[in-house]
Each structure stands twice: as structure tokens, then as C-alpha cells.
Motif scaffolding. Structure first.
Motif, mmCIF file in Angstrom:
data_model
loop_
_atom_site.group_PDB
_atom_site.id
_atom_site.type_symbol
_atom_site.label_atom_id
_atom_site.label_comp_id
_atom_site.label_asym_id
_atom_site.label_seq_id
_atom_site.Cartn_x
_atom_site.Cartn_y
_atom_site.Cartn_z
ATOM 1 N N ASP A 139 0.826 -1.352 0.137
ATOM 2 C CA ASP A 139 0.142 0.132 -0.068
ATOM 3 C C ASP A 139 0.748 1.163 0.001
ATOM 4 O OD1 ASP A 139 -2.400 -1.454 -0.042
ATOM 5 O OD2 ASP A 139 -2.572 -1.196 2.029
ATOM 6 N N THR A 166 2.545 1.592 -3.481
ATOM 7 C CA THR A 166 1.652 2.099 -4.352
ATOM 8 C C THR A 166 1.221 3.570 -4.205
ATOM 9 O OG1 THR A 166 0.653 -0.051 -4.473
ATOM 10 C CG2 THR A 166 -0.578 1.682 -5.189
ATOM 11 N N ASP A 167 1.167 4.068 -3.033
ATOM 12 C CA ASP A 167 0.665 5.330 -2.775
ATOM 13 C C ASP A 167 1.949 6.308 -3.068
ATOM 14 O OD1 ASP A 167 -1.510 4.921 -1.269
ATOM 15 O OD2 ASP A 167 -0.669 4.713 0.824
ATOM 16 N N ILE A 193 -5.160 5.589 -7.712
ATOM 17 C CA ILE A 193 -5.168 4.064 -7.542
ATOM 18 C C ILE A 193 -6.333 3.395 -7.916
ATOM 19 C CG2 ILE A 193 -4.485 1.975 -5.862
ATOM 20 C CD1 ILE A 193 -3.226 4.237 -4.201
ATOM 21 N N ARG A 225 -6.901 -1.473 -5.417
ATOM 22 C CA ARG A 225 -6.049 -1.962 -4.425
ATOM 23 C C ARG A 225 -6.247 -3.280 -4.228
ATOM 24 N NH1 ARG A 225 -2.685 1.355 -1.210
ATOM 25 N NH2 ARG A 225 -3.603 3.429 -0.999
ATOM 26 N N GLN A 271 -1.133 -3.888 -7.406
ATOM 27 C CA GLN A 271 -2.225 -3.064 -7.520
ATOM 28 C C GLN A 271 -1.837 -1.971 -8.569
ATOM 29 O OE1 GLN A 271 -2.077 -0.569 -3.675
ATOM 30 N NE2 GLN A 271 -2.169 -2.336 -2.561
#
Length: 128
Positions: free
Chosen positions: A20, A23-24, A34, A37, A47
Motif C-alpha cells: 500500500d 503504491t501510494d 489507484i 487496491r 495494485q
């Protein structure tokens, strides 16, 4: 028999325990949303990014190897495409589930994956 292929997109391989957070970072760095998720399966966690430039497929993937970026080439016949790329000097590294991991003559790894949406994006090239 002819087959078709084209650039599918870019995969950002991240050797991380926090997909996470990775990806952020990449969504903010690239100015993308995004899209999903919860993409992936038990053995491949990834993701997908959305609102990408030119609707390019970009995903962030959790991996066990060193972090890197690789590209995917999609084809309606992955074996024929892998063979075409071998004739150009690439080599097959491994078949994983439903795609070929390959290596260019210059050492970059890339994957040959099944074409998902041939009607979307740039038209694929047809090869004899």
C-alpha cells in the motif's frame, strides 16, 4: 500462422513489506490514481494505477527479488511472440503461470503476457 503483439505497460516491482505504501508513493509520484487496491492473487500481489498517461497499463507489484521496473509485451499467442523475440536475440528465463519471463540481449527482463483487450489502446502489430 500470424500473431499480434504490442506494449502492454510497465510494472513497478517493489521489494517491500508494505505494498500500500509503495503504491501510494508511485501514484503520487506519477500523478495517477489507484485503480484497484485489491488486484492480484495469492502468489502475485499488485495494485493497478488509474488515470495513467495515454491510458498506459501501470501496476505496482510486490516481489521477492530486487526492486526494478519492467515492461510487459502482450500477445494473442504468447508462445509465437516469445519465439519471435528469441529470433531477435532474447532468451526465455521461465514460464510463470500463464506468461513468459524473458531477457533482452542487453540484460533487461520483461514479460510476454496474454492480450486482454485487443480492441482497446493502440492497434497491435501483426507478425507473420
Amino acid at each position: 500462422m500470424p500473431h499480434r503483439s504490442r506494449l502492454a505497460g510497465f510494472i513497478i516491482d517493489c521489494n517491500t513489506g508494505d505494498l500500500d505504501a509503495a503504491t501510494d508513493f508511485w501514484s503520487q509520484a506519477l500523478g495517477c490514481s489507484i485503480a484497484d487496491r485489491d488486484a492480484g492473487d495469492d502468489s502475485a500481489q499488485y495494485q493497478m494505477l488509474g488515470d495513467t498517461p495515454g491510458d498506459l497499463h501501470i501496476e505496482v507489484q510486490k516481489v521477492d527479488h530486487a526492486s526494478r521496473v519492467h515492461l510487459d509485451i502482450e500477445s494473442d499467442d504468447i508462445d509465437a511472440e516469445a519465439a519471435r523475440l528469441e529470433r531477435l536475440g532474447a532468451k526465455k528465463v521461465a514460464f510463470v503461470k500463464r506468461w513468459w519471463v524473458m531477457e533482452a540481449p542487453t540484460g533487461q527482463r520483461f514479460c510476454v503476457v496474454r492480450m486482454q483487450h485487443p480492441e482497446q489502446g493502440a492497434p497491435p502489430t501483426e507478425w507473420p
